[in-house]
Enzyme design. Sequence first.
Site, PDB file in Angstrom:
ATOM      1  CB  CYS A 177      -0.930  -0.003   1.202  1.00  0.00           C
ATOM      2  SG  CYS A 177      -2.045  -1.429   1.265  1.00  0.00           S
ATOM      3  CG  ASP A 178       5.159   2.918   1.859  1.00  0.00           C
ATOM      4  OD1 ASP A 178       5.923   3.018   0.874  1.00  0.00           O
ATOM      5  OD2 ASP A 178       5.329   3.574   2.899  1.00  0.00           O
TER       6      ASP A 178
END
Length: 165
Positions: free
Chosen positions: A60-61
């Site tokens: 997600c980062d």
Amino acid sequence: MASITFKGNPVTLIGEEVSAGDLAPNFHVLANDLSEVTLEDSKGSVRILSVVPSIDTGVCDAQTRRFNEESASLNGVEVLTISMDLPFAQRRWCGANGIEHVQTLSDHRDASFGEAYGVLIKELRLLARAVFVIDANDKIVYVEYVKEATDHPDYEAAIEVAKNA
């Protein structure tokens, strides 16, 4: 309905699956300042909706960073990253990571986005990883429900469609 897994295990998605050609459903989410944001707020712009389970995890980062970098060269395209993270956590993460070109939005309050786009994971109350591109007339022109929630989406395909929308 889209069929996905989370860490190899099948999960149940709640809501209506959307397809390219559909009119984009409206939703109500929260910005980092707790103001309500809807799809209508960005009407007239091409939008990439980058959906992540939790902004504080590795993929997600990376997904949020990638769209943040790409958005600098996407004239007239807004990038909205949507997760179930609290708005406070999203704001803290963006500040700590220099994220300035994407808007992070929280679906935590109502799961309005998750249900409208068929990405709410019943078992975890997280959003499934997905990317949607919506044109300036609110028509969905690209949809990707990532089959394994811990995998990356097809960044290049979404970006190319957004450039041409």
